[in-house]
Design an enzyme around this catalytic site. Structure first.
Site, mmCIF file in Angstrom:
data_model
loop_
_atom_site.group_PDB
_atom_site.id
_atom_site.type_symbol
_atom_site.label_atom_id
_atom_site.label_comp_id
_atom_site.label_asym_id
_atom_site.label_seq_id
_atom_site.Cartn_x
_atom_site.Cartn_y
_atom_site.Cartn_z
ATOM 1 C CG PHE A 200 -1.938 1.111 1.183
ATOM 2 C CD1 PHE A 200 -3.092 0.998 0.422
ATOM 3 C CD2 PHE A 200 -1.726 2.281 1.901
ATOM 4 C CE1 PHE A 200 -4.017 2.041 0.376
ATOM 5 C CE2 PHE A 200 -2.648 3.320 1.868
ATOM 6 C CZ PHE A 200 -3.793 3.201 1.095
ATOM 7 N NE ARG A 223 21.321 10.552 3.119
ATOM 8 C CZ ARG A 223 22.644 10.361 3.121
ATOM 9 N NH1 ARG A 223 23.120 9.155 2.824
ATOM 10 N NH2 ARG A 223 23.465 11.347 3.390
ATOM 11 C CB ALA A 269 -6.296 13.834 6.311
ATOM 12 C CD GLU A 285 -10.553 11.105 2.032
ATOM 13 O OE1 GLU A 285 -11.040 10.732 3.124
ATOM 14 O OE2 GLU A 285 -10.010 10.311 1.234
ATOM 15 C CD GLU A 289 -11.297 11.139 6.985
ATOM 16 O OE1 GLU A 289 -11.186 12.086 7.802
ATOM 17 O OE2 GLU A 289 -10.308 10.535 6.512
ATOM 18 C CB SER A 306 8.917 14.056 6.904
ATOM 19 O OG SER A 306 10.166 13.727 7.479
ATOM 20 N N GLY A 308 13.021 14.780 4.051
ATOM 21 C CA GLY A 308 14.270 14.037 4.160
ATOM 22 C C GLY A 308 14.136 12.572 3.795
ATOM 23 C CD GLU A 336 -10.815 4.042 1.900
ATOM 24 O OE1 GLU A 336 -10.419 4.837 2.779
ATOM 25 O OE2 GLU A 336 -10.971 4.369 0.714
ATOM 26 C CD GLU A 338 -11.436 6.098 6.203
ATOM 27 O OE1 GLU A 338 -10.450 6.685 5.730
ATOM 28 O OE2 GLU A 338 -12.606 6.475 5.996
#
Length: 385
Positions: A200, A223, A269, A285, A289, A306, A308, A336, A338
């Site tokens: 996934f 990396r 989200a 959504e 939700e 993020s 990096g 799903e 949820e």
């Protein structure tokens, strides 16, 4: 491909849809394959209504235009795997090629598949809308050949294509660059990628060299990267009642990180489906939700959560919404798994949640700060209206 080539022990294959797009065919085949014009009598090539792929509709006087290929067994195995991801198998057909009718094979869905034909199929239109995305998705699908069964790959096709769509969208995006060194991105050298997990989410180890700020090269560097589809976040705000709606759900990331209470309070989200705009995803959504219909959307930002090590972009919005007392409750997409509980939070309490750490989600913090900056303007607009 000449007539003499048909004498060898290979089955001619008739293509009518997306595999007639040469870049996609070459990725799936693993080599550059030659195509020659052909047609299938008694069928019409049509869009599947409401979908982004074609179908063959039986129609006595029609002629489905396509192409003929003559793949060797190793290449045919690759093509079979790709088509099996969608449940398609080969059947015998009679095609018109080079002025004669010959026997060939073509891929068809299971006989019990119900598909409603739409307008006439257009490969150029599909290529403009989906060609680049499907090529990226196909590369991910084909590297799983021999690792997992095709039906497992097919079950993940929606998220695979969402990831591909995110990659293409980002590759076309250009930041304004008002501040910062103008680095020569075309001088980044990619030395290879080890895709050690495809599911996934994807995990991979990349090697690359990049220009340094002093002009020298840095690398090769190795990396690990966690690859996720892009996502949208939306914080509903009622400027009349001056309150927001938050959703609460169990989060594996927080649990794995040792959080003793991994049921986080967050904005609404979800992943952006392939072909969706972030705004459309935000509204979808909200319905899934929190059973909520949103009003105007205010763009907060587009950012890497993020950068990096996580390949993902978030699109965050503040949404105007009607939030009466009975709007909070259980929600989530049943398919799903949820399990979501929504909460109405007055503005002053929301500021306390932010200040004291109850808002532990980055998108929530960013969007709440946006609300604090623009609250007076949003409330004034309602009063003037």
């Amino acid at each position: 491909m000449g007539r003499e080539s048909l004498a060898v022990d290979m089955s001619p294959i008739f293509l009518f849809g997306t595999l007639c797009h040469q870049p996609l065919l070459d990725i799936v085949a693993g080599v550059e394959l030659r195509m020659e014009a052909a047609a299938l009598r008694g069928y019409r090539a049509a869009w599947v209504k409401g979908k982004s792929w074609p179908m063959l509709e039986e129609r006595a006087e029609a002629l489905a235009e396509g192409a003929l290929i003559l793949p060797e067994p190793r290449i045919l195995n690759r093509l079979d795997f790709y088509e099996a991801c969608f449940g398609y198998t080969r059947r015998k057909v009679q095609v018109v090629w080079d002025g004669a009718e010959i026997e060939a094979e073509a891929w068809f869905p299971p006989e019990d598949t119900v598909q409603e034909p739409g307008e006439d199929w257009s490969l150029p239109l599909w290529a403009r809308q989906w060609g680049e995305v499907q090529c990226v998705a196909a590369a991910e699908m084909m590297r799983q050949m021999g690792v997992v069964a095709p039906d497992q790959v097919g079950a993940r096709f929606a998220i695979i294509r969402a990831r591909a769509d995110a990659f293409v969208r980002t590759s076309r995006w250009r930041r304004p660059g008002h501040v910062g060194a103008k680095m020569p991105g075309d001088q980044i050298v990619h030395h290879g990628t080890d895709h050690f997990y495809d599911g996934f989410f994807n995990a991979e180890e990349m090697q690359a060299s990049h220009p340094r700020f002093d002009g020298r090269m840095n690398g090769p560097l190795k990396r690990s990267v966690f690859r996720v589809a892009d996502a949208v976040t939306v914080l509903p705000y009622d400027p009349v009642r001056d309150r927001i709606l938050l959703v609460q759900q169990f989060r594996f990331g927080a649990y794995a990180h040792g959080d003793v209470n991994p049921w986080l309070m967050e904005p609404i989200a979800g992943m952006i489906d392939a072909g969706e705009t972030p705004e459309t995803a935000a509204r979808r959504e909200a319905r899934e939700e929190a059973n909520l219909t949103l009003g105007g959307l205010h763009f907060v930002g587009r950012y890497y959560p993020s950068p990096g090590g996580v390949a993902q972009v978030l699109f965050s919005y503040l949404a105007i919404a009607d939030l009466p007392d009975n709007v909070a409750g259980l929600g989530g997409h049943a398919d799903e798994n949820e399990d979501i509980l929504s909460h109405l939070v007055p503005y002053d309490l929301a500021r306390k949640l932010l200040a004291e750490g109850d808002m532990a989600d980055a998108a929530q913090i960013v969007t709440m700060q946006y609300l604090m900056l623009h609250r007076d303007r949003l409330r004034a607009t309602v009063r003037l209206g």
